[in-house]
Design a protein around this motif. Sequence first.
Motif, short mmCIF file in Angstrom:
data_model
loop_
_atom_site.label_atom_id
_atom_site.label_comp_id
_atom_site.label_asym_id
_atom_site.label_seq_id
_atom_site.Cartn_x
_atom_site.Cartn_y
_atom_site.Cartn_z
N GLN A 389 -24.21 -5.87 4.73
CA GLN A 389 -23.10 -5.79 5.66
C GLN A 389 -21.74 -5.69 4.97
O GLN A 389 -20.78 -6.35 5.37
CB GLN A 389 -23.12 -6.98 6.65
N ARG A 390 -21.66 -4.84 3.96
CA ARG A 390 -20.39 -4.68 3.27
C ARG A 390 -19.60 -3.47 3.79
O ARG A 390 -18.40 -3.35 3.53
CB ARG A 390 -20.58 -4.57 1.77
N GLY A 391 -20.24 -2.56 4.51
CA GLY A 391 -19.59 -1.33 4.94
C GLY A 391 -18.38 -1.55 5.82
O GLY A 391 -17.40 -0.81 5.74
N THR A 392 -18.42 -2.57 6.69
CA THR A 392 -17.31 -2.79 7.61
C THR A 392 -16.05 -3.28 6.91
O THR A 392 -14.95 -3.19 7.48
CB THR A 392 -17.72 -3.81 8.70
N LEU A 393 -16.18 -3.80 5.70
CA LEU A 393 -15.01 -4.14 4.88
C LEU A 393 -14.57 -2.95 4.04
O LEU A 393 -13.38 -2.67 3.89
CB LEU A 393 -15.29 -5.34 3.99
N ASP A 394 -15.55 -2.23 3.49
CA ASP A 394 -15.23 -1.06 2.65
C ASP A 394 -14.50 0.01 3.45
O ASP A 394 -13.62 0.69 2.92
CB ASP A 394 -16.52 -0.48 2.06
N VAL A 395 -14.85 0.15 4.72
CA VAL A 395 -14.20 1.19 5.52
C VAL A 395 -12.72 0.90 5.71
O VAL A 395 -11.89 1.81 5.76
CB VAL A 395 -14.92 1.35 6.88
N MET A 396 -12.35 -0.38 5.78
CA MET A 396 -10.93 -0.73 5.92
C MET A 396 -10.16 -0.41 4.65
O MET A 396 -8.98 -0.05 4.71
CB MET A 396 -10.79 -2.22 6.27
N THR A 397 -10.81 -0.52 3.49
CA THR A 397 -10.17 -0.14 2.23
C THR A 397 -9.83 1.34 2.24
O THR A 397 -8.75 1.76 1.78
CB THR A 397 -11.09 -0.48 1.04
N HIS A 398 -10.73 2.15 2.77
CA HIS A 398 -10.48 3.59 2.85
C HIS A 398 -9.39 3.91 3.87
O HIS A 398 -8.58 4.81 3.64
CB HIS A 398 -11.78 4.33 3.21
N LEU A 399 -9.36 3.18 4.96
CA LEU A 399 -8.36 3.43 5.99
C LEU A 399 -6.96 3.00 5.57
O LEU A 399 -5.96 3.47 6.13
CB LEU A 399 -8.75 2.74 7.29
N GLN A 400 -6.88 2.10 4.59
CA GLN A 400 -5.57 1.68 4.07
C GLN A 400 -4.76 2.86 3.55
O GLN A 400 -3.52 2.87 3.61
CB GLN A 400 -5.74 0.67 2.94
N LYS A 401 -5.45 3.87 3.05
CA LYS A 401 -4.76 5.05 2.51
C LYS A 401 -3.97 5.77 3.58
O LYS A 401 -3.00 6.48 3.28
CB LYS A 401 -5.77 6.00 1.87
N LEU A 402 -4.37 5.63 4.84
CA LEU A 402 -3.66 6.29 5.92
C LEU A 402 -2.27 5.70 6.13
O LEU A 402 -1.41 6.35 6.73
CB LEU A 402 -4.47 6.19 7.22
N CYS A 403 -2.04 4.49 5.66
CA CYS A 403 -0.70 3.89 5.76
C CYS A 403 0.30 4.71 4.95
O CYS A 403 1.43 4.94 5.38
CB CYS A 403 -0.73 2.45 5.27
N ASP A 404 -0.12 5.17 3.76
CA ASP A 404 0.76 5.99 2.92
C ASP A 404 1.01 7.34 3.57
O ASP A 404 2.12 7.87 3.52
CB ASP A 404 0.14 6.18 1.54
N VAL A 405 -0.04 7.91 4.20
CA VAL A 405 0.11 9.20 4.90
C VAL A 405 1.10 9.06 6.04
O VAL A 405 1.97 9.91 6.25
CB VAL A 405 -1.26 9.69 5.42
#
Length: 524
Positions: A389-405
Motif C-alpha cells: 500500500q505504498r502507491g497512494t503516497l507515491d502518487v502524491m509525490t508525483h502530483l507535487q510537481k504540478l504545483c510548479d506547473v
Amino acid sequence: MENLRSRLKFGSKEEHVKLRKRKSLLYSKEDESPLNYGVLRARVVVISVVFRLINCFLVQTSFVPDEYWQSLEVSHRMAFNYGYLTWEWKAGIRGFLYPLLFAFLYKILHLINYDSVCLVIWLPRIVQSLLAAYADVKFFFLIRTLENGDIARWAFFCQLCSWFSWFCCTRTLTNSTETVLTCLALSYFPLPGSKTYSSKKYLALVALAVIVRPTALIVWFPLLMYHFWQEEHKLRLISHDYIPIGTLAFVTSALIDCIFYEKWTLVQFNFLKFNVFHGVADFYGSHPWHWYFTQGFVVVIGPHLPFFLHGCTLAFRRYKILLAAVIWTIVVYSLLPHKEFRFIYPVLPFCMVFCGISLAHLKAYRRAATAALLVANLVPALYTGLIHQRGTLDVMTHLQKLCDVSNSTHLQPDVLFLMPCHSTPFYSHIHCPLKMRFLECPPDLGEEDYFEEAERFYNGPLLWLRTSFPYKSSLPTHLVLFDVLEKEISAFLQGNNFVRTEELFHTHFPEGRVGQSIFIYERH
C-alpha cells in the motif's frame, strides 16, 4: 511513596516480604548505583530514539485514511488556511487537540519560512516517533521496577521487535498517540510492586488519552475500577483525583473545540451519539463478533502470540489486572459491528509484559526463540512498511510537481481522484493550493437530499463521467485511478485525449475497487 503499601491492598504481607527478598537477590548495590543507573538510562534512551527514527523513515506506506484525514489534513487547514475537512469535522465528532499539536509545528515552520513539503510531511512523523521512543523508555523502566533487569530487557526487546508497533507507532494516528499515553500512564499506575505510582500523573495521562480518542476509556475502565477497589481512601481518591482531573480535562477539551468549531460543541457526546446510537461506524464496514478473537488479536500480536500465552501461565496471578484489561478490551470491541486492527493496539504493551516474562524463563531455548521471533517480525514489518500500500503516497509525490506547473504557467492543473474516497492524503502531502477533488462518501445522517457520490460513480462510471463533464472545457487536466477501473472507462479516456503518464505500484493484494497499481492520466 512511603505509605503506598498501606494505602493499596495488592496482596498479603507475606507476598510483599517474598517480593522484597526476591528483588534484593536480583539487584546488587552496584546495579542500583546512581552512576550505573544513569548510564543505563542513557543507553535505553539512545537505543529507543535511534530505533524509532529508523522505524519512522522505513515506514513509507499508507495504512488507513484516518492517519491523514483526522490529523494532518486538519492541521494543515488550521495552519495554512486551506485544505479539506471531512464530514466528521462538520458534524463535530472529532476533537481539535490532537491536530493542534501538528498545526503548532506547521505554524512554526511557516513563521521561519521553512515550510517545505518535505518537512510538512515528515516533521509530524518524527514527532510521533519521538513520542513512541519516550513510551518505550518508560516501559523499560516500569518493568525494571516491577521485575528484574533480565525480564525488563526481554520485555523491551519484545516491545521493539513487534511488527505491528513498527507498522503503527510512527503514524499520525490517534490510536498511536492513545497507545503512547496508555504506556506512559501505566508507568504511574499502582501495579503490584510499583515504585513510581502517582494517581494524579496516571489519571492526567488517561484523561489526555480520552480527549485524543474517547474510546481510550474502554481500555482503562477495568484498571480504574481495580484502582478504586484497592484504594482504602476511596472518597479522597474521588474528591482529590477523579473529579478534579476529569473536570479539568473535560473543560479544556470543550474550550479548545469551541474555539475551533466557533460554537459550543461537546465532541465526546457527539462521538457517542453518531457511532453508538446512530450506528454511523457500521457504514464503514462490519465484521462478525468473533473477528478479534479469530483474526484481529492474532494479527496484532503476531509472532509474539505463543510467548504471550506462555507468559500468562507464568504471571497470571501477579498481573491479572493487565490480562483482564486485554480480555475486556477485546470483548467490548467485539460487541461493536465495525472492527479494525488498530482499535486494540493500545493493549499491545500490556501483552509485551507477559512476552518478556516468557522469554526470560526460556533459558534453554532463548537464543533460538529470540532469533525466530526477530525474523518472524522483521519480514512483515519491512514488507508492510516499505511495499504494501505504498502507491497512494507515491502518487502524491508525483502530483507535487504540478504545483510548479501551476506557478509557472497560466494553465491551472485540475486533479480528479477516481478512487474510493480518502484513498490518498490531500493538501498535507502537496502543500500548495492545487485544485483537487475526490469522490465524496459521507454517511447518511438523515438529510433529505443525501446521496453518496462514490457509490453513484461506481454504479455507472461512464454515465457519471459523461454527466459530470458534458463539455470539454469542464474536464479536469489529470485523473488518478486504480488499474481495475481503467478498462471500464477506457472509452471516456480515449474520447477526451487522456494519456497515461505514470504507473505506480500499490499492492500485491488488490481487492475490490483497490487495484495493484495506480495510474495518472493527463489530458492532451
